[in-house]
Design a protein around this motif. Structure first.
Motif, PDB file in Angstrom:
ATOM      1  N   GLN A  48      -5.140 -55.916 -45.496  1.00  0.00           N
ATOM      2  CA  GLN A  48      -5.692 -55.282 -44.152  1.00  0.00           C
ATOM      3  C   GLN A  48      -4.435 -54.379 -43.678  1.00  0.00           C
ATOM      4  N   HIS A  49      -3.403 -54.879 -43.387  1.00  0.00           N
ATOM      5  CA  HIS A  49      -2.209 -54.370 -42.763  1.00  0.00           C
ATOM      6  C   HIS A  49      -1.948 -52.900 -43.339  1.00  0.00           C
ATOM      7  N   SER A  50      -1.761 -53.015 -44.760  1.00  0.00           N
ATOM      8  CA  SER A  50      -1.654 -51.621 -45.410  1.00  0.00           C
ATOM      9  C   SER A  50      -2.738 -50.678 -45.469  1.00  0.00           C
ATOM     10  N   GLY A  51      -3.903 -51.131 -45.431  1.00  0.00           N
ATOM     11  CA  GLY A  51      -4.908 -50.261 -45.432  1.00  0.00           C
ATOM     12  C   GLY A  51      -5.355 -49.575 -44.137  1.00  0.00           C
ATOM     13  N   SER A  52      -4.829 -50.273 -43.024  1.00  0.00           N
ATOM     14  CA  SER A  52      -4.933 -49.821 -41.821  1.00  0.00           C
ATOM     15  C   SER A  52      -3.818 -48.553 -41.518  1.00  0.00           C
ATOM     16  N   TRP A  53      -2.577 -48.757 -41.843  1.00  0.00           N
ATOM     17  CA  TRP A  53      -1.633 -48.051 -42.048  1.00  0.00           C
ATOM     18  C   TRP A  53      -2.213 -46.654 -42.918  1.00  0.00           C
ATOM     19  N   LEU A  54      -2.537 -46.779 -44.046  1.00  0.00           N
ATOM     20  CA  LEU A  54      -3.027 -45.696 -44.806  1.00  0.00           C
ATOM     21  C   LEU A  54      -4.359 -44.871 -43.959  1.00  0.00           C
ATOM     22  N   GLN A  55      -4.986 -45.591 -43.460  1.00  0.00           N
ATOM     23  CA  GLN A  55      -6.218 -45.101 -42.559  1.00  0.00           C
ATOM     24  C   GLN A  55      -5.501 -44.055 -41.357  1.00  0.00           C
ATOM     25  N   LEU A  56      -4.532 -44.743 -40.759  1.00  0.00           N
ATOM     26  CA  LEU A  56      -3.916 -43.841 -39.649  1.00  0.00           C
ATOM     27  C   LEU A  56      -3.168 -42.587 -40.271  1.00  0.00           C
ATOM     28  N   VAL A  57      -2.570 -42.809 -41.281  1.00  0.00           N
ATOM     29  CA  VAL A  57      -2.141 -41.536 -41.863  1.00  0.00           C
ATOM     30  C   VAL A  57      -3.029 -40.407 -42.462  1.00  0.00           C
ATOM     31  N   ALA A  58      -4.320 -40.906 -42.859  1.00  0.00           N
ATOM     32  CA  ALA A  58      -5.264 -40.026 -42.918  1.00  0.00           C
ATOM     33  C   ALA A  58      -5.797 -39.364 -41.903  1.00  0.00           C
ATOM     34  N   THR A  59      -5.737 -40.008 -40.653  1.00  0.00           N
ATOM     35  CA  THR A  59      -6.286 -39.375 -39.378  1.00  0.00           C
ATOM     36  C   THR A  59      -5.299 -38.441 -38.882  1.00  0.00           C
ATOM     37  N   LEU A  60      -4.169 -38.798 -38.975  1.00  0.00           N
ATOM     38  CA  LEU A  60      -3.016 -37.682 -38.594  1.00  0.00           C
ATOM     39  C   LEU A  60      -3.236 -36.491 -39.587  1.00  0.00           C
ATOM     40  N   ASN A 107      -5.743 -35.218 -41.108  1.00  0.00           N
ATOM     41  CA  ASN A 107      -6.983 -34.575 -40.377  1.00  0.00           C
ATOM     42  C   ASN A 107      -6.628 -33.860 -39.191  1.00  0.00           C
ATOM     43  N   GLU A 108      -5.490 -34.175 -38.380  1.00  0.00           N
ATOM     44  CA  GLU A 108      -5.149 -33.361 -37.276  1.00  0.00           C
ATOM     45  C   GLU A 108      -3.937 -32.337 -37.500  1.00  0.00           C
ATOM     46  N   GLY A 109      -3.667 -32.265 -38.717  1.00  0.00           N
ATOM     47  CA  GLY A 109      -2.486 -31.337 -39.218  1.00  0.00           C
ATOM     48  C   GLY A 109      -1.257 -31.836 -39.495  1.00  0.00           C
ATOM     49  N   TRP A 110      -1.062 -33.052 -39.304  1.00  0.00           N
ATOM     50  CA  TRP A 110       0.290 -33.579 -39.470  1.00  0.00           C
ATOM     51  C   TRP A 110       0.444 -33.694 -41.191  1.00  0.00           C
ATOM     52  N   GLU A 111       1.659 -33.854 -41.607  1.00  0.00           N
ATOM     53  CA  GLU A 111       1.766 -34.064 -43.020  1.00  0.00           C
ATOM     54  C   GLU A 111       2.477 -35.542 -42.807  1.00  0.00           C
ATOM     55  N   ALA A 112       1.863 -36.449 -43.422  1.00  0.00           N
ATOM     56  CA  ALA A 112       2.644 -37.770 -43.192  1.00  0.00           C
ATOM     57  C   ALA A 112       2.061 -38.923 -44.427  1.00  0.00           C
ATOM     58  N   GLN A 113       3.072 -39.548 -44.585  1.00  0.00           N
ATOM     59  CA  GLN A 113       3.033 -40.751 -45.621  1.00  0.00           C
ATOM     60  C   GLN A 113       3.828 -41.793 -45.119  1.00  0.00           C
ATOM     61  N   VAL A 114       3.175 -42.993 -45.499  1.00  0.00           N
ATOM     62  CA  VAL A 114       3.856 -44.343 -45.296  1.00  0.00           C
ATOM     63  C   VAL A 114       4.664 -44.596 -46.445  1.00  0.00           C
ATOM     64  N   THR A 115       6.089 -44.778 -46.131  1.00  0.00           N
ATOM     65  CA  THR A 115       7.114 -44.999 -46.787  1.00  0.00           C
ATOM     66  C   THR A 115       7.317 -46.396 -46.994  1.00  0.00           C
ATOM     67  N   CYS A 116       7.053 -47.298 -45.861  1.00  0.00           N
ATOM     68  CA  CYS A 116       7.089 -48.538 -45.962  1.00  0.00           C
ATOM     69  C   CYS A 116       6.110 -49.124 -45.054  1.00  0.00           C
ATOM     70  N   GLU A 117       5.473 -50.251 -45.512  1.00  0.00           N
ATOM     71  CA  GLU A 117       4.227 -50.851 -44.620  1.00  0.00           C
ATOM     72  C   GLU A 117       4.897 -51.996 -43.680  1.00  0.00           C
ATOM     73  N   ALA A 118       6.134 -52.607 -44.160  1.00  0.00           N
ATOM     74  CA  ALA A 118       6.603 -53.779 -43.174  1.00  0.00           C
ATOM     75  C   ALA A 118       7.881 -53.892 -43.547  1.00  0.00           C
ATOM     76  N   ALA A 119       8.623 -54.546 -42.350  1.00  0.00           N
ATOM     77  CA  ALA A 119       9.859 -54.781 -42.416  1.00  0.00           C
ATOM     78  C   ALA A 119      10.756 -53.924 -43.138  1.00  0.00           C
ATOM     79  N   PRO A 120      11.142 -52.675 -42.592  1.00  0.00           N
ATOM     80  CA  PRO A 120      10.260 -52.121 -41.627  1.00  0.00           C
ATOM     81  C   PRO A 120       9.278 -51.064 -41.693  1.00  0.00           C
ATOM     82  N   VAL A 121       8.054 -51.072 -40.839  1.00  0.00           N
ATOM     83  CA  VAL A 121       7.326 -49.860 -40.963  1.00  0.00           C
ATOM     84  C   VAL A 121       7.715 -48.512 -40.936  1.00  0.00           C
TER      85      VAL A 121
END
Length: 108
Positions: A12-24, A26-40
């Motif tokens: 769930q934690h990982s999926g929510s971060w991936l969903q946030l990046v997809a939203t960003l 769609n708004e013109g950001w280029e973004a990727q999650v490089t670590c999901e926890a400790a640290p995000v």
């Protein structure tokens, strides 16, 4: 927390971060999650073209923008406190990354 609960939480934690990046994105950001926890960590480019590095670790959440490597030495950086930032929920992270990015745009 048992192993099955831990796996569900991580999924769930990982999926929510991936969903946030997809939203960003769609708004013109280029973004990727490089670590999901400790640290995000989330890295990429703002819609305006500047490179950014977002990190949530221990009790600190920071956004570095600009420079050759904003993860190392950013031209601009700001942070906020958040207890247990290393496992920052994406909903809280979204508000923080947007607030810090707005602050950058206002100050530049």
């Amino acid at each position: 927390m048992d192993e099955a609960a831990r796996r569900r939480w991580h999924q769930q934690h990982s999926g929510s971060w991936l969903q946030l990046v997809a939203t960003l994105r769609n708004e013109g950001w280029e973004a990727q999650v490089t670590c999901e926890a400790a640290p995000v960590q989330v890295e990429g480019t703002l819609p305006s073209g500047e490179r950014f590095y977002f990190r949530a670790r221990h009790s600190d959440v920071s956004l570095g923008i600009g420079g050759d490597d904003p993860a190392d030495i950013a031209e601009w950086e700001a942070s906020e406190s958040h207890q247990e930032a290393s496992y920052l929920p994406a909903a809280v992270g979204e508000a923080m990354i947007r607030r810090l990015a707005r602050r950058y745009l206002e100050e530049r």
